[in-house]
Design a protein around this motif. Structure first.
Motif, PDB file in Angstrom:
ATOM      1  N   PRO A   1       0.700  -1.091  -0.268  1.00 33.32           N
ATOM      2  CA  PRO A   1       0.093   0.421   0.222  1.00 33.32           C
ATOM      3  C   PRO A   1       1.027   1.446   0.052  1.00 33.32           C
ATOM      4  N   ILE A   2       1.991   1.433  -0.711  1.00 36.52           N
ATOM      5  CA  ILE A   2       2.660   2.729  -0.576  1.00 36.52           C
ATOM      6  C   ILE A   2       2.959   2.722  -2.042  1.00 36.52           C
ATOM      7  N   THR A   3       3.081   4.141  -2.257  1.00 31.68           N
ATOM      8  CA  THR A   3       3.468   5.154  -3.202  1.00 31.68           C
ATOM      9  C   THR A   3       4.971   4.899  -3.681  1.00 31.68           C
ATOM     10  N   GLY A   4       5.551   5.310  -4.271  1.00 31.67           N
ATOM     11  CA  GLY A   4       7.012   5.608  -5.316  1.00 31.67           C
ATOM     12  C   GLY A   4       7.997   6.004  -4.192  1.00 31.67           C
ATOM     13  N   GLY A   5       8.543   5.379  -3.704  1.00 30.90           N
ATOM     14  CA  GLY A   5      10.180   5.878  -2.972  1.00 30.90           C
ATOM     15  C   GLY A   5      10.628   4.856  -2.004  1.00 30.90           C
ATOM     16  N   LYS A   6      11.601   5.526  -1.669  1.00 28.66           N
ATOM     17  CA  LYS A   6      12.851   4.265  -0.300  1.00 28.66           C
ATOM     18  C   LYS A   6      12.214   5.145   1.231  1.00 28.66           C
ATOM     19  N   TYR A   7      12.329   3.411   1.906  1.00 27.34           N
ATOM     20  CA  TYR A   7      11.358   4.124   3.359  1.00 27.34           C
ATOM     21  C   TYR A   7      11.959   3.315   4.026  1.00 27.34           C
ATOM     22  N   LEU A   8      12.503   3.329   5.070  1.00 25.97           N
ATOM     23  CA  LEU A   8      12.628   2.928   6.474  1.00 25.97           C
ATOM     24  C   LEU A   8      11.587   1.773   7.238  1.00 25.97           C
TER      25      LEU A   8
ATOM     26  N   THR B   1       5.845   2.940  -8.320  1.00 26.02           N
ATOM     27  CA  THR B   1       4.288   3.170  -8.335  1.00 26.02           C
ATOM     28  C   THR B   1       4.174   2.173  -8.963  1.00 26.02           C
ATOM     29  N   GLY B   2       2.944   1.176  -8.950  1.00 25.66           N
ATOM     30  CA  GLY B   2       2.332   0.689  -9.765  1.00 25.66           C
ATOM     31  C   GLY B   2       1.121   0.717  -9.642  1.00 25.66           C
TER      32      GLY B   2
ATOM     33  N   THR C   1       1.960  10.605  -7.465  1.00 27.48           N
ATOM     34  CA  THR C   1       3.019  11.147  -6.953  1.00 27.48           C
ATOM     35  C   THR C   1       3.389  11.574  -5.595  1.00 27.48           C
ATOM     36  N   LYS C   2       2.385  11.676  -4.824  1.00 29.65           N
ATOM     37  CA  LYS C   2       3.230  12.171  -3.279  1.00 29.65           C
ATOM     38  C   LYS C   2       3.486  10.735  -2.636  1.00 29.65           C
ATOM     39  N   GLN C   3       4.670  10.792  -1.754  1.00 28.99           N
ATOM     40  CA  GLN C   3       4.933   9.829  -0.770  1.00 28.99           C
ATOM     41  C   GLN C   3       3.954   9.204  -0.054  1.00 28.99           C
TER      42      GLN C   3
END
Length: 310
Positions: free
Chosen positions: A254-261, A286-287, A299-301
């Motif tokens: 359930p997360i948008t594109g980007g780098k996460y901890l 982003t899929g 477009t937003k994290q």
């Protein structure tokens, strides 16, 4: 917060003891007594010895006393680590009121980057007891997150020393796998069906029962997104093998594109067996989460949720 509390005394007695330690007269404490009790939310347990309090109740009362007894400098160490969300909001609002409206000094010790960014005008970063940065919140937070990235890149999860817990249980590795192929993923697509395989090692025990497992996902600035705790799903694990893994199934990432901890935690009751903040990173692309081909609109994290217009 909580300095001077005596475990054998009741909550009410500790309010007056703490006030006396801070140099306040009994009449001054009497004047603020009702405010302290109302803020703490432990009215029913004022005549109970503090040793019978849970850690959350103790911190509630300790913060209420410290915040209302007009000390010139308020030292708050990870007070937001316990208590529910409503109480955490009350603490944040009170600290803001103390510093901006009452002009008192608040020393806020925390790893909660969002709270630090919102509350603080100056931030000091400590590493191994030494000051490594002293600047505005944004500048220090950037340096801190960069150091986290370096630690994760250079030190394996099994060898990390910045962890909470004993020597019985230790996280060693985390893998993100495609559910269908069981193959490791270098990046996860929004909406993808995945498995999170959390490896562990038992060090000084032959068996552990009633173990709760959890993994929580955050932005690189430390803002919480969502978590998966086996307590919430009623899963308690019995661990017998010296090494092994436990798997969490997330059917629709359930997360948008980007780098996460992500952070890890395992416990028995109220005791942490192992806890590692910022244990690693997961990259997301982003899929087509909604199956419409409208990925350009995302477009937003942050998190995605299933919804429909009717």
């Amino acid at each position: 917060v909580g300095t001077g509390f005596h475990s054998e005394l009741t909550g009410k007695e500790n309010i007056f003891l703490n006030g006396a330690i801070l140099g306040m007269k009994k009449t001054e404490i009497d004047r603020r007594f009702d405010e302290i009790v109302a803020f703490s939310g432990v009215e029913k347990f004022l005549d109970t010895p503090v040793k019978r309090y849970s850690s959350g109740m103790r911190v509630r009362l300790a913060f209420a006393v410290a915040a209302h007894l007009e000390s010139e400098i308020l030292l708050i160490d990870e007070v937001l680590a316990v208590g529910d969300i409503e109480f955490q909001k009350k603490c944040l609002n009170k600290m803001d009121e103390i510093s901006t409206q009452e002009g008192r000094t608040v020393l806020f010790v925390s790893h909660n980057l969002a709270a630090i960014e919102n509350l603080c005008s100056r931030v000091i970063l400590l590493e191994n007891g030494r000051i490594t940065a002293d600047d505005s919140p944004n500048q220090v937070i950037q340096k801190y997150t960069k150091s986290i990235s370096q630690t994760i890149a250079e030190i394996s999860l099994a060898d990390r020393t910045d962890r909470t817990g004993g020597d019985i249980f230790r996280f060693t590795k985390v893998e993100f796998l495609d559910t269908k192929t069981q193959q490791p993923l270098s990046a996860v697509l929004s909406g993808q069906d995945i498995l999170v395989r959390i490896h562990y090692r038992l060090q000084n025990a032959s068996q552990l029962d009633n173990v709760v497992m959890g993994i929580h996902f955050l932005t690189t600035e430390g803002k919480y997104l969502f978590g998966c705790s086996s307590m919430n799903t009623g899963n308690l694990f019995s661990l017998q093998d010296k090494t092994g893994y436990i798997t969490c199934h997330i059917p629709k990432w359930p997360i948008t594109g980007g780098k996460y901890l992500y952070s890890l935690g395992a416990g028995q009751g109220n005791i942490f067996l192992d806890k590692v903040e910022a244990a690693g990173f997961i990259k997301t692309e982003t899929g087509d989460y909604y199956g419409t081909g409208k990925t350009a609109n995302i477009t937003k994290q942050g998190c995605l949720v299933d919804y429909n217009w009717i």
